[in-house]
Design a protein around this motif. Structure first.
Motif, PDB file in Angstrom:
ATOM      1  N   SER A 107     -11.255 -11.658   8.275  1.00 21.31           N
ATOM      2  CA  SER A 107     -11.514 -12.914   8.980  1.00 21.31           C
ATOM      3  C   SER A 107     -10.822 -14.090   8.293  1.00 21.31           C
ATOM      4  N   ASN A 108     -10.444 -13.907   7.037  1.00 20.00           N
ATOM      5  CA  ASN A 108      -9.836 -14.991   6.281  1.00 20.00           C
ATOM      6  C   ASN A 108      -8.337 -14.780   6.018  1.00 20.00           C
ATOM      7  N   ILE A 109      -7.932 -13.516   5.813  1.00 19.51           N
ATOM      8  CA  ILE A 109      -6.524 -13.249   5.490  1.00 19.51           C
ATOM      9  C   ILE A 109      -5.772 -12.584   6.636  1.00 19.51           C
ATOM     10  N   GLY A 110      -6.475 -12.277   7.732  1.00 17.59           N
ATOM     11  CA  GLY A 110      -5.828 -11.638   8.873  1.00 17.59           C
ATOM     12  C   GLY A 110      -5.356 -10.232   8.552  1.00 17.59           C
ATOM     13  N   ASP A 111      -4.162  -9.914   8.954  1.00 15.18           N
ATOM     14  CA  ASP A 111      -3.625  -8.569   8.768  1.00 15.18           C
ATOM     15  C   ASP A 111      -2.653  -8.491   7.584  1.00 15.18           C
ATOM     16  N   SER A 112      -2.897  -9.269   6.547  1.00 16.82           N
ATOM     17  CA  SER A 112      -2.039  -9.233   5.366  1.00 16.82           C
ATOM     18  C   SER A 112      -2.090  -7.841   4.749  1.00 16.82           C
ATOM     19  N   PHE A 113      -1.025  -7.074   4.991  1.00 19.05           N
ATOM     20  CA  PHE A 113      -1.035  -5.659   4.611  1.00 19.05           C
ATOM     21  C   PHE A 113      -1.233  -5.455   3.117  1.00 19.05           C
ATOM     22  N   GLN A 114      -0.499  -6.200   2.312  1.00 19.90           N
ATOM     23  CA  GLN A 114      -0.560  -5.987   0.860  1.00 19.90           C
ATOM     24  C   GLN A 114      -1.943  -6.285   0.291  1.00 19.90           C
ATOM     25  N   LYS A 115      -2.620  -7.292   0.835  1.00 20.97           N
ATOM     26  CA  LYS A 115      -3.964  -7.624   0.342  1.00 20.97           C
ATOM     27  C   LYS A 115      -4.962  -6.537   0.718  1.00 20.97           C
ATOM     28  N   HIS A 116      -4.891  -6.070   1.969  1.00 23.82           N
ATOM     29  CA  HIS A 116      -5.782  -4.977   2.376  1.00 23.82           C
ATOM     30  C   HIS A 116      -5.471  -3.708   1.584  1.00 23.82           C
ATOM     31  N   GLN A 117      -4.194  -3.477   1.335  1.00 22.60           N
ATOM     32  CA  GLN A 117      -3.795  -2.288   0.577  1.00 22.60           C
ATOM     33  C   GLN A 117      -4.322  -2.351  -0.849  1.00 22.60           C
ATOM     34  N   ALA A 118      -4.279  -3.536  -1.465  1.00 26.25           N
ATOM     35  CA  ALA A 118      -4.785  -3.701  -2.831  1.00 26.25           C
ATOM     36  C   ALA A 118      -6.280  -3.417  -2.887  1.00 26.25           C
ATOM     37  N   VAL A 119      -7.032  -3.894  -1.891  1.00 26.68           N
ATOM     38  CA  VAL A 119      -8.480  -3.649  -1.836  1.00 26.68           C
ATOM     39  C   VAL A 119      -8.753  -2.168  -1.591  1.00 26.68           C
ATOM     40  N   GLN A 120      -7.967  -1.570  -0.695  1.00 31.20           N
ATOM     41  CA  GLN A 120      -8.134  -0.136  -0.405  1.00 31.20           C
ATOM     42  C   GLN A 120      -7.856   0.704  -1.647  1.00 31.20           C
ATOM     43  N   TYR A 121      -6.797   0.364  -2.377  1.00 29.85           N
ATOM     44  CA  TYR A 121      -6.463   1.116  -3.595  1.00 29.85           C
ATOM     45  C   TYR A 121      -7.546   0.939  -4.649  1.00 29.85           C
ATOM     46  N   LEU A 122      -8.087  -0.278  -4.753  1.00 32.90           N
ATOM     47  CA  LEU A 122      -9.171  -0.545  -5.700  1.00 32.90           C
ATOM     48  C   LEU A 122     -10.371   0.349  -5.404  1.00 32.90           C
ATOM     49  N   PHE A 123     -10.789   0.397  -4.151  1.00 34.28           N
ATOM     50  CA  PHE A 123     -11.948   1.217  -3.796  1.00 34.28           C
ATOM     51  C   PHE A 123     -11.661   2.708  -3.962  1.00 34.28           C
ATOM     52  N   SER A 124     -10.421   3.129  -3.709  1.00 34.47           N
ATOM     53  CA  SER A 124     -10.088   4.548  -3.874  1.00 34.47           C
ATOM     54  C   SER A 124     -10.178   4.964  -5.334  1.00 34.47           C
ATOM     55  N   LYS A 125      -9.752   4.086  -6.237  1.00 37.64           N
ATOM     56  CA  LYS A 125      -9.827   4.403  -7.669  1.00 37.64           C
ATOM     57  C   LYS A 125     -11.267   4.325  -8.181  1.00 37.64           C
TER      58      LYS A 125
END
Length: 338
Positions: A107-125
């Protein structure tokens, strides 16, 4: 500044933590919304979700420095929490929290791929750290020394881990069931030489006249290990050295496995970055930027080869002058072999 692969991947994880902290209120609100939905339906997972929310709020929303220390802290505290025992329900809750976090930040960053990817990688680790038994415990030096001193195969009374400082040597940690020594460590035992330090430690030992205790040092990496035993050095040192060598060999093997895993993580993230390309030019840009963002490179240029006139010409440059790269058109025969 050149960054190693490990530093690159840690940087992505740090970005993920930063994004989570930046959107703390939004994420908390979304988590509470999910909790309220489960409570209204009287779902049995509601209590564990509330516990997990408290855990991740404490771990992720506070200011932290070293990313590896954060993961170590998460792993240790998660396993000590009896309400977060691994199960299908806990995995569901973990996934629910991750998805809710993505919803909140979108809702705040939209579809910023790199930011979502960083959060996804964080949760995966994090998932990997808390749900997968780590070999780090097996190859932890502290655990290894504790096992040595408690083993019945070796008559070792205690082990002292020494560190050299500007004013001599001091005891950093003790291994063994010696109460008087353990209490005194807090006063920071120091000495100019290893011999003097050994004498000081022996003075703290309860007297056992039946056999004199021996102390011998073994250098190990940046530290010195002091071993206390009733046996002679010739009886104990070969066994200790063999044990340390086996530990070192296994530790090196584990580091290789971790390095391979880092490369695997980097390639997966790199491929995801490239796959989002919608045009050929965007693919050129994503390939070159991907080498710099996910792999241990500072800059990258992409060239094409024409078999017709045997020439190479520039397509795109990242962290370089892009126009200059595109103006390069050289005959392949004229290029040096290396």
């Amino acid at each position: 500044m050149y960054l190693t692969l490990k530093e690159k991947m840690n940087k992505i994880l740090e970005n993920g933590v930063g994004i989570i902290q930046e959107h703390r209120e939004l994420i908390l609100a979304k988590w509470k919304e999910k909790l309220s939905e489960l409570q209204k339906r009287q779902n049995i997972a509601a209590q564990q979700l509330e516990t997990a929310m408290g855990f991740f709020s404490e771990m992720l929303f506070s200011k932290r420095g070293d990313i590896e220390e954060l993961f170590k802290d998460i792993q240790e505290k998660w396993r000590k929490n009896s309400d977060l025992v691994p199960s299908n329900q806990i995995i569901f809750i973990f996934t629910l929290l991750e998805n809710a976090a993505h919803e909140a930040i979108k809702s705040n960053i939209g579809d910023s791929f790199q930011k979502h990817q960083a959060v996804q990688y964080l949760f995966s680790k994090i998932h990997e750290a808390i749900f997968t038994k780590s070999d780090d415990e097996k190859f932890d030096m502290n655990n290894f020394l504790e096992q040595l001193v408690t083993s019945r195969q070796l008559p070792i009374h205690w082990i002292a881990e020494l560190t050299k400082s500007e004013d001599g040597f001091y005891v950093e940690k003790m291994y063994g069931q010696i109460n008087r020594l353990s209490q005194t460590i807090g006063s920071n035992i120091k000495a100019d030489t290893i011999f003097t330090l050994s004498e000081s430690l022996l003075e703290l030992m309860p007297e056992e006249p039946e056999k004199k205790k021996q102390i011998f040092p073994i250098p190990w990496e940046e530290k010195i290990l002091l071993f206390c035993t009733k046996e002679t050095e010739s009886q104990v040192i070969p066994f200790v050295m063999h044990s340390l060598q086996m530990f070192h060999t296994d530790e090196k093997a584990l580091k290789k496995i971790k390095q391979k895993q880092l490369w695997k993580d980097a390639i997966i993230l790199f491929n995801e970055w490239i796959m989002r390309s919608k045009t050929l030019n965007q693919a050129f840009e994503n390939i070159t930027s991907g080498f710099v963002n996910y792999l241990p490179f500072e800059r990258c240029a992409l060239f094409a080869y024409s078999s017709t006139d045997q020439s190479g010409f520039g397509l795109y440059g990242y962290q370089l002058n892009n126009e200059e790269i595109k103006n390069i058109n050289e005959n392949i025969d004229g290029l040096p072999p290396f």
